[in-house]
Structures are given as C-alpha cells and as structure tokens.
Write an enzyme that holds these catalytic residues in place. Structure first.
Site, short mmCIF file in Angstrom:
data_model
loop_
_atom_site.label_atom_id
_atom_site.label_comp_id
_atom_site.label_asym_id
_atom_site.label_seq_id
_atom_site.Cartn_x
_atom_site.Cartn_y
_atom_site.Cartn_z
N HIS A 423 48.15 -20.92 -26.23
CA HIS A 423 49.20 -20.72 -27.23
C HIS A 423 50.57 -20.67 -26.56
O HIS A 423 51.53 -21.31 -27.01
CB HIS A 423 48.93 -19.42 -28.00
CG HIS A 423 49.99 -19.08 -29.01
ND1 HIS A 423 51.08 -18.30 -28.69
CD2 HIS A 423 50.13 -19.43 -30.31
CE1 HIS A 423 51.85 -18.18 -29.77
NE2 HIS A 423 51.29 -18.84 -30.76
N ARG A 520 50.20 -28.35 -37.08
CA ARG A 520 49.16 -27.32 -37.21
C ARG A 520 49.61 -26.26 -38.21
O ARG A 520 50.74 -25.80 -38.14
CB ARG A 520 48.92 -26.65 -35.86
CG ARG A 520 48.51 -27.58 -34.73
CD ARG A 520 48.47 -26.82 -33.41
NE ARG A 520 47.95 -27.61 -32.30
CZ ARG A 520 48.70 -28.35 -31.49
NH1 ARG A 520 50.02 -28.40 -31.67
NH2 ARG A 520 48.16 -29.03 -30.49
N ARG A 567 47.44 -30.76 -40.53
CA ARG A 567 46.02 -30.47 -40.30
C ARG A 567 45.63 -29.15 -40.96
O ARG A 567 46.35 -28.15 -40.86
CB ARG A 567 45.73 -30.39 -38.80
CG ARG A 567 44.25 -30.28 -38.47
CD ARG A 567 44.02 -30.21 -36.98
NE ARG A 567 44.48 -28.95 -36.41
CZ ARG A 567 44.45 -28.67 -35.11
NH1 ARG A 567 44.02 -29.57 -34.25
NH2 ARG A 567 44.87 -27.51 -34.67
N GLU A 663 37.00 -35.20 -32.52
CA GLU A 663 37.04 -34.18 -31.47
C GLU A 663 35.68 -33.90 -30.87
O GLU A 663 35.58 -33.13 -29.91
CB GLU A 663 37.60 -32.87 -32.05
CG GLU A 663 39.02 -32.99 -32.58
CD GLU A 663 39.43 -31.76 -33.36
OE1 GLU A 663 40.20 -30.95 -32.82
OE2 GLU A 663 38.98 -31.61 -34.51
N GLY A 685 41.59 -35.76 -30.98
CA GLY A 685 42.02 -34.48 -30.40
C GLY A 685 41.41 -34.37 -29.03
O GLY A 685 40.27 -33.92 -28.88
N ASP A 688 39.77 -30.98 -27.43
CA ASP A 688 38.40 -30.64 -27.82
C ASP A 688 37.42 -31.74 -27.44
O ASP A 688 36.30 -31.45 -27.01
CB ASP A 688 38.33 -30.38 -29.33
CG ASP A 688 38.75 -28.96 -29.67
OD1 ASP A 688 38.61 -28.08 -28.81
OD2 ASP A 688 39.24 -28.74 -30.80
N CYS A 735 46.51 -37.18 -30.90
CA CYS A 735 47.45 -36.08 -31.04
C CYS A 735 47.16 -34.96 -30.04
O CYS A 735 47.79 -33.91 -30.08
CB CYS A 735 47.46 -35.54 -32.46
SG CYS A 735 45.86 -34.96 -33.05
#
Length: 783
Positions: A423, A520, A567, A663, A685, A688, A735
């Site tokens: 994060h 997001r 998303r 993902e 993605g 993931d 992305c």
C-alpha cells in the site's frame, strides 16, 4: 501606457510584459513570422487593482491555508468577483480597444487570442506554466471581459496553492495579457529543433489538422516527421489516425472540437515543401537564441506562423554516472524496481562522495523516486496522524487507507514493512511522494523532529539535509508529473495510467495518458473506516453509493472524455478485519490466496450490488467514459454471476463496456469461455498472475527474490491470451506494475496488446517506448 506592441518589446521586458509577451516580442524583433499583436502590460493590471482600491482586499482574500480546499475555492471566487466585477478605467478601456481596432481588416473586427503572461513564469526551479488562462477566437467588446478573466486567473486555486507552496508572495506577482491576431490554422503542431533528450541534430515535427490546442492537450495523436539535420533528409514519416481537430466555429467564433472526415483522418498533414519550410524556420530560431528550441507553429493559407518558442530544457549531458534523461526528454530519476527511470544504480547508490556509510541511518527499498529533506514524524497510532504536517517525513510501521490524507501532506514516507507492491509503495508513487519501504527498523532508529534526507531512488535515509534534495516546503508532486515536453508521442497502442485514490486524479491526468486503465475502489471503501456491510447498515445503501460516486466522479471529471476503467472491490480479509464491523472476518493463513475479489462479491452480493448501482448512477449522470472491471475471475461461471447482478441494478452487459482481470492461470487458460460470455476486454493483473503462477506470495519478504513478472511461464500465459483475444475481438490490456517496465512494454507491443496502463511517474516514458517499438516493427515489416 496601458499597451505595448510586440514590435516594441524584447527578452529584457519580462517585468513589463511577462514571460510570454517578452518571448513573442523577441521573435518579432528577429523578423520571424509571429502573428501581430500587443500586450496589456503588467503595470496596467497593478494600476487597475490599486486605483480601484481592491488590492488589499484581494491579497487578504487569497492568504489562506493551501491545504484547505474550501478556503481555496472561496479565495478563488472572491478574487474573481473583485477583478471581473470592477470596471475598466475609461482611459485604459479606450487604449485597449483602439489598439484592438487597428488589427481588423476591411472594417471587420479581428478574431484574437488573449493569453495570460505572468511576470513569474518559468523561473529557475519553479514553473508556472498552464496556471493562467488563454482564450481563443475572441472578438469585439468581449476582449475587455477576457482581459479581466486573464487577470483573475492569477488567483485560481491551483495558482494560489502553487505560490503558497513555493513561497512567492501573491502581491509580488503581476500579470500582463497578450492580444494576438488569431491564426485560423488549417494545420499546426510543435517542432523540436534538436533531439529533446540527447541534443543530437535531429528535428522532430508533430503535426495535426486544425488548431494546435488539440496537439498540446493530447486530444489527438499527431503525425510525426523526423529530419536529420546532418544528412539534410527526412528520416522517418509516421502518419497517425487523426480522429478529431479543433477549429473555429464560423458563426459563433468559439473553438470547437470536431470529428475529422474519414478521408482526411489518415492523410499526411505536411508536404515535403512544408517540412522544408519548418526546418528552415527552426534553424533560424535556434540560431537566433543560440540554443535548441521547442516551437509551436501553425499554417494558414500556405503561410507558416510561429506561435511560441522556448528553450528545450530537457537536454542533459551525461555526467559519467549513467544518469541522463528519459526517452521523452524528461529528466528521469532512478528507481530500483526495474521500472522506467532506472539507470542501473542499486539501492546502495554509486555516489561515494555523497552517500558515506556513516550518514545512512536506515536502508530499504526505493519505492517511489525522488529525494527530499524534511523533519521526521513517527506515527505508531492512527490517532496520531494529525501530527503529520505539510513537509514532514511520515515514518510508520506500514501504511493503510486511513493514512492517505496524512500521506498526501507528507513530503516523504518511510515504512518498516512492505515491498514494491505494498500500500505504501503504490500510494506513494501515485501521490508522487518519495518513499523508502521495508526498512525493518525505521520507527525505532529515526526520532521525532529529526532532520533527514530520504532518497526514494536508492532506498536510503540519511542524517541531515542535502543540497541536492528538494526542500520539503517546495515539494510539488502534480508539477513533477506534468511532462516537460508538451507533445504526447503518437502510438497505436494506447497508454493509460493506474489510479488508486481519487486524490491522485489531478496528478494522473497531468501525464497526458489516454485514460485510466485501473481505478481501484477498495481504497475509497477502506478509508470509510467500516466494512461495506457495517457502513450500509449504519448509513444506508444510498450513502454507500454516494461515497463511491464522489470518488469515481473526481477521476472521471479529470479524464473526460477519456475512459476510466473502474475495478470492483478486491481487498483481502485481513484489510477488512481492521475496520469497524470486521470482527467476523475469517482469519486466513494467506489472505492473498483467500476470500477476495469476485469470489467474495458473489458470495456476499449486497455490497457488490451497491458498487454496480453506483456505476449505473454515474452512467445515468452522463459519465459515459466509465468502464466496469471485475477482479480475480476464474471461469465463465464467475462472469455469468456478474452479468446477472449487472442486469438487476440497471447495467446492460450488451451495451455498457465491461471486462475482467486476468490474474490467475485459470482465467488465462479459460479465455475463450470468458470471451463467449460477453466480455469487452481482458486486463492482465501481473502482480497476482505472477504470484499465482510461481507460487510466490508477493507480500512475503522471504520469497521476494522469486517474484518475477518476466518469468517465461508468466509471459507465455500473457502471449497466448493476447493472441486468442485478438482472434475473438476482445481488447487486451495490462494494469499491473509490470506495465511500467521497458522489457514488458516491448514484449506486449510485439504481441499486439491493445493498451498498457502504467504507473503515474512512468506514463510519458512508456509512451516513448511504445512508439519506439512500434516504429521498429513497422520498419522490420518493410525491410
């Protein structure tokens, strides 16, 4: 005198006519083809506010806290009312109008461009570009209104904020206004007289139909012409699909954007003769100034006009340490994650004279580039976040969504834990805040109030301040994201940008990206402090939708009409567990492999339906640039479940644009079934997809060295999916963070991906890399 003609001013008159006026006067004096015009001087503005007695009230009104959005809005409104509501002194009014009347032909009123020209433009270390207004195709008495609106634009929210941040007293900055005859351009663009990165004798010309605003704003992909000055030949011509143009409405005089007719869209804009004329003009300008120039030009009825010329400031000599410039000429700072800007340095650095080991207090991963000096603010509890003030360096164990406001105030961020996809790393990069993550002991070693220098490239935190670092009080992340070269590289592959939080929307839009490839919403949800279920129970479903709408709309407004791919929520259970109402969340051994993404949304559909309802309301409100993306699907059964809920809340899968994240290996291998279920796009993605393909938990530091998005197995899954999607008519994109790596960009363009969504700080460089690869592929196809 209230007015000076461009013929009578030059480079030394910045204090009188502002930076733009002085530059145009200098070009006029040099005999270059500049449209005629005059300047309403900066002294006229100063006399206007002083003689009207509004100066003290004006400067008091704009002396506000720049972080208080409401105060900024009120300051802008007050300043605008004071200036636009005060009539011109009669003598000034007559002088301006009389000068304007002489520009007309055959007793007709001329159309003119009215352009702000501040006296503090483009100073060393500070760029005020784009903060004040420009008005095109102005005519008649409307001129006086536009002049006052230019004056008022000295006090837009952005301008007030920027001056406050940079320490420029409002009362010390004046503004002039340039009034120039409009060039009703049939074609226009930008010319770089030398290579904007290396300074090599190579001219680059970008050209499009209509007015140049379409090129500079990025609304159109222009033709590209490369001229080798040494060999005196045109080396390359790339003709774009020019879908729109900006022109003057002959009835209203307004500048409007129109679709280009099919027969002209792929026509070459410039002839060989026009290229030769522009080359000659560029050489004259460069010779006059003695330095490479960035020239805006326009063609009307066969005549070429210069609209502006400025030095190319992005050319940088190699300093012997491998540092240099980005592909687009921007000075790019090194990173250690393999993303754009890396110059081969490692986290330990290479500058022995500066990075003495005894000066380094802690080391970590350079997660967000840049170097700033500021004071430490250690935060161990959420209720201490208010202690983080503008310009502090936030030091904490790890960041979470509740910390975003404090992260935005901070000039730098240091965490004990986390990796390149944590994060802290993602949000810091989006906000443009230099960050070092995963130090292990930052909160124990660094002390409150201690002066430090954080280097988000090398991953170091050093004691004291550094002359090479940016002082925290001058930190301006939005300006850092704005490309120094105004022309967006023309590419067939769209280059979009990733956005995690609405607060980053302005910075993301400043990059000139083709849209948002990933917005997001989990950060919007988690910042509420309650689980979705608890928030809906406490405040109602409509209030939950409103929270999402406010966040998404902030991004959609910045990018309209460019698409914004939103998303649905994809937060793991451990993040929900920390929220109010999260007591019942399951405790999972590895939340990254657990109950998240669409599997949670279909099991617990009420919050998911409110997300979809929020998107439906946005589309009803006119936000037709919203696209819906669903995370962590495995197969067509997941997609059918999504379609059922979409229909029930008013979204139409057959007409609304929507798609899925690829993902998992399962979704890649099931792409035909997903396409048959009706998706419009598939977006990789890679964070993931890599962890699930390689069995590497991307949050586990013990296996971090095994995490490789460029692993042959990952690339095979991507390549096969792209190939099948092309056959099935499904757009593909990426992305994940890997979309910012040059090796991945080259691979994707060669495979034929539809779009690439990059991190904010990598967009312009990705655009140039995409263009380079596309041109190589074109050349290879004809050789």
């Amino acid at each position: 005198m209230a007015v000076l003609w461009l013929d009578d001013v030059g480079a030394d008159d910045v204090g009188t006519v502002g930076g733009k006026g002085a530059s145009l006067g200098e070009l006029t004096d040099a005999g270059l083809p500049v449209p005629p015009g005059f300047v309403v001087t900066a002294g006229t503005y100063r006399a206007f506010i002083e003689e009207a007695g509004i100066d003290e009230e004006l400067f008091a009104a704009v002396d506000v806290d720049p972080e208080d959005n409401a105060a900024l809005r009120e300051a802008e409104e007050t300043a605008r009312e004071l200036i636009t509501g005060t009539p011109f002194p009669e003598s000034v009014r007559e002088e301006v109008l009389e000068s304007y009347r002489t520009m007309g032909r055959d007793d007709e009123e001329a159309f003119v461009a009215v352009r702000s020209s501040a006296t503090a433009e483009d100073l060393p270390g500070s760029s005020f570009a784009g903060q004040q207004e420009t008005f095109l195709n102005v005519r008649g008495d409307d001129l006086l209104r536009r002049v006052r609106e230019c004056w008022a634009s000295l006090f837009t929210q952005r301008a007030i904020y920027y001056r406050q941040q940079r320490g420029f007293p409002h009362e010390d900055v004046d503004i002039a206004v340039v009034v120039q005859r409009m060039v009703d351009a049939e074609k226009s663009g930008v010319l770089f007289t030398s290579h904007p990165s290396t300074g090599e004798p190579q001219m680059t010309i970008e050209a499009a139909w209509g007015l140049g605003e379409a090129v500079v704003s990025g609304a159109v992909s222009p033709d590209n012409y490369v001229y080798d000055r040494g060999r005196q030949t045109v080396e390359a011509v790339t003709v774009a699909d020019k879908k729109v143009e900006m022109v003057k409405n002959p009835e209203t005089g307004e500048t409007v954007q129109l679709d280009v007719e099919d027969e002209r869209r792929t026509d070459r804009v410039l002839s060989d003769e026009e290229i030769a004329e522009l080359v000659a003009l560029g050489e004259r300008v460069e010779e006059h100034y003695g330095t490479p120039q960035d020239v805006e030009w326009a063609v009307h009825e066969g005549d070429v006009y210069m609209l502006q010329s400025r030095p190319i400031t992005t050319i940088q000599e190699d300093d012997g340490n491998g540092s240099g410039t980005g592909a687009g000429g921007e000075v790019v700072e090194a990173a250690t994650d393999g993303s754009y800007g890396s110059n081969g340095t490692t986290a330990s650095g290479t500058d022995g004279e500066r990075d003495h080991a005894e000066d380094v207090l802690v080391n970590g991963l350079g997660a967000s580039p840049g170097a700033v000096s500021g004071a430490v603010r250690v935060v161990t509890k959420l209720d201490h976040l208010d202690q983080v003030q503008d310009g502090d360096v936030l030091v904490t164990e790890m960041t979470m969504p509740d910390m975003v406001p404090a992260m935005k105030r901070a000039a730098g961020i240091v965490t004990d834990e986390g990796g390149m996809t944590s994060h802290a790393a993602i949000i810091s990069r989006e906000l443009g805040v230099p960050a070092v993550v995963g130090t292990g002991e930052g909160t124990r070693i660094l002390e409150d109030g201690q002066g430090i220098t954080i280097d988000g490239e090398k991953g170091t935190v050093r004691a004291g301040t550094d002359d090479d670092a940016e002082p925290a009080e001058e930190f301006e992340p939005v300006e850092a994201a704005r490309p120094e070269t105004p022309v967006k590289p023309m590419t067939a592959t769209e280059v979009k940008v990733n956005v995690s939080i609405p607060e980053a929307a302005e910075r993301a839009a400043a990059t000139g990206a083709d849209g948002v490839g990933l917005l997001r919403i989990e950060h919007m949800v988690l910042s509420l402090g309650k689980t979705p279920e608890r928030y809906i129970a406490d405040h109602g479903a409509r209030a939950y939708q409103d929270e999402l709408i406010d966040g998404v709309r902030e991004v959609a407004d910045e990018f309209s009409p460019r698409p914004v791919r939103v998303r649905t929520i994809d937060a793991p259970t451990d993040e929900f567990r920390d929220l109010e109402g999260g007591e019942g969340e399951p405790v999972e051994p590895n939340p990254m492999l657990g109950w998240r993404g669409i599997r949670r949304s279909l099991d617990k559909p009420e919050p998911f339906r409110q997300e979809l309802s929020a998107f439906a309301r946005l589309i009803e409100m006119g936000y037709d640039n919203i696209e819906v993306m669903v995370p962590l699907v495995n197969d067509a059964a997941d997609v059918e479940g999504v379609k059922r809920h979409m229909r029930e809340v008013g979204l139409t899968p057959e007409t609304n644009t929507w798609g899925v994240m690829i993902e998992t290996p399962a979704s890649a291998l099931q792409i035909e079934e997903l396409a048959d279920a009706g998706i419009d796009f598939a977006s990789f993605g890679t964070n993931d997809l890599t962890q699930y393909t390689l069995a590497v938990d991307r949050n586990n530091e013990h296996v971090a060295n095994q995490f490789d998005e460029l692993h042959p197995a990952v690339l095979r899954l991507i390549a096969d999916t792209v190939e099948r999607c092309r056959e099935l008519g499904v757009d593909t994109s990426i992305c994940g963070q890997a979309g910012s790596k040059p090796e991945m960009v080259e691979f994707l363009v060669e495979e034929g991906v539809s779009s690439i969504s990059a991190n904010i700080d990598a967009v312009r460089d990705v655009q140039h890399e995409v263009k380079r690869v596309e041109q190589r592929l074109l050349l290879d196809s004809v050789r």
